[in-house]
Design an enzyme around this catalytic site. Structure first.
Site, PDB file in Angstrom:
ATOM      1  N   GLY A  82       2.018  35.867  27.557  1.00  0.00           N
ATOM      2  CA  GLY A  82       1.681  35.609  26.165  1.00  0.00           C
ATOM      3  C   GLY A  82       1.606  34.121  25.887  1.00  0.00           C
ATOM      4  O   GLY A  82       1.657  33.286  26.786  1.00  0.00           O
ATOM      5  N   ALA A  83       1.480  33.782  24.610  1.00  0.00           N
ATOM      6  CA  ALA A  83       1.438  32.386  24.187  1.00  0.00           C
ATOM      7  C   ALA A  83       1.975  32.289  22.771  1.00  0.00           C
ATOM      8  O   ALA A  83       1.860  33.228  21.972  1.00  0.00           O
ATOM      9  CB  ALA A  83       0.016  31.830  24.255  1.00  0.00           C
ATOM     10  N   GLY A  95       6.719  28.829  25.768  1.00  0.00           N
ATOM     11  CA  GLY A  95       8.107  28.480  26.017  1.00  0.00           C
ATOM     12  C   GLY A  95       9.062  28.829  24.900  1.00  0.00           C
ATOM     13  O   GLY A  95      10.222  28.414  24.928  1.00  0.00           O
ATOM     14  N   GLU A 103       7.008  30.153  34.002  1.00  0.00           N
ATOM     15  CA  GLU A 103       5.708  30.666  33.573  1.00  0.00           C
ATOM     16  C   GLU A 103       4.571  29.786  34.095  1.00  0.00           C
ATOM     17  O   GLU A 103       3.528  30.289  34.519  1.00  0.00           O
ATOM     18  CB  GLU A 103       5.668  30.741  32.048  1.00  0.00           C
ATOM     19  CG  GLU A 103       6.534  31.853  31.471  1.00  0.00           C
ATOM     20  CD  GLU A 103       6.642  31.804  29.959  1.00  0.00           C
ATOM     21  OE1 GLU A 103       7.060  32.821  29.367  1.00  0.00           O
ATOM     22  OE2 GLU A 103       6.343  30.755  29.367  1.00  0.00           O
TER      23      GLU A 103
END
Length: 215
Positions: A82-83, A95, A103
Site C-alpha cells: 500500500g501507500a 512508512g 518495504e
C-alpha cells in the site's frame, strides 16, 4: 464495510489476480495488504513469499500463506504493498506502519512492484510527515542535522532502527530523497521514487483504476 474499505478490498483483489503459480512474492504491510492476504488465502497455487513486517508474516501464516525469511532469494517476481500518499507523478510516501525500510528493500528486489490503494491516497502534492528510520548511535546529532524531525515514540523497527518523522515541507521529493540518502544516520526514508513502481491500482467506488507512474 465502509466505502474506503471496499475500495481497498477491490484494489487488493485486483493485485491478487496478478499472482501466478510458482511466483516469488513480496507482501507489504498495512490495512490494504490485509485485504490482499485474505484474497490470496486458500488459492490453489505454489508460491514463495517474503513479508515486510512481523505483523504481515504472522497474519499470512494464520491464513496458510507460506512465508520464508528474505535471506536466500535474490529476486522477487512481484511485490504488492500500500501507500500513505501518491503524487500525480508517482512518488509515494510510505512508512505509516514503520516498515518502510523493509518495504523499500522488497520493492527494489521485485521485477514488478504494484501499489494498492483507496481513492483517498492520491494527492495533488506530497505533504509531511515523511517516515524515517534512524540509527540509534548519534541519534541527537542526526535529528539536529535533519532539522525538522520528531521521534514517533514507537518500538524500534524489527532491525533495531529508531522510527521518526520528517515534518518539513515536501516541495521537491526527488531533492528531499537525495538529501535523506546523503545524511549520515538516516538508515532509510519513506519517499519511494516512481522508478520503483510498476503499476498503481486505485479502488474508486466500484471499479479499479490502473495508473502507470512516470519515470
Amino acid at each position: 464495510m465502509t466505502d474506503v474499505q471496499q475500495e481497498k478490498r477491490l484494489a487488493a483483489e485486483a493485485a491478487a489476480d496478478l499472482v501466478e503459480d510458482g511466483m516469488r512474492v513480496g507482501l507489504g504491510t498495512g490495512s490494504t495488504v490485509a485485504f490482499l492476504l485474505d484474497a490470496l488465502a486458500g488459492r490453489e497455487f505454489d508460491i514463495r513469499c517474503v513479508a515486510t513486517s512481523v505483523r504481515t508474516e504472522e497474519r499470512a501464516r494464520e491464513l496458510g500463506i507460506p512465508v520464508e525469511p528474505f535471506d536466500t532469494l535474490d529476486r522477487l517476481d512481484l511485490a504488492i504493498d500500500g501507500a500513505d500518499q501518491i503524487s500525480p507523478d508517482g512518488w509515494l510516501v510510505k512508512g505509516g506502519g514503520a516498515a518502510h525500510t523493509r518495504e523499500k528493500i522488497v520493492a527494489a528486489a521485485a521485477d514488478r512492484f504494484v501499489v494498492i490503494a483507496s481513492s483517498d491516497k492520491p494527492v495533488d502534492r506530497l505533504r509531511p510527515p515523511v517516515p524515517l528510520e534512524l540509527m540509534g548511535f548519534g541519534l541527537q546529532a542526526t535529528l539536529t542535522a535533519i532539522g525538522r524531525a520528531e521521534l514517533r515514540g514507537v518500538p524500534p523497527s524489527p532491525d533495531g532502527g529508531v522510527i521518526a518523522d520528517y515534518t518539513g515541507r515536501v516541495d521537491d521529493p526527488q531533492a528531499l530523497a537525495a538529501y535523506f540518502d546523503a545524511t549520515p544516520g538516516i538508515l532509510e526514508h519513506g519517499l519511494f521514487s516512481p522508478t520503483l513502481v510498476y503499476e498503481i491500482l486505485v479502488g474508486r467506488g466500484d471499479r479499479v483504476q490502473r495508473l502507470v507512474p512516470s519515470s
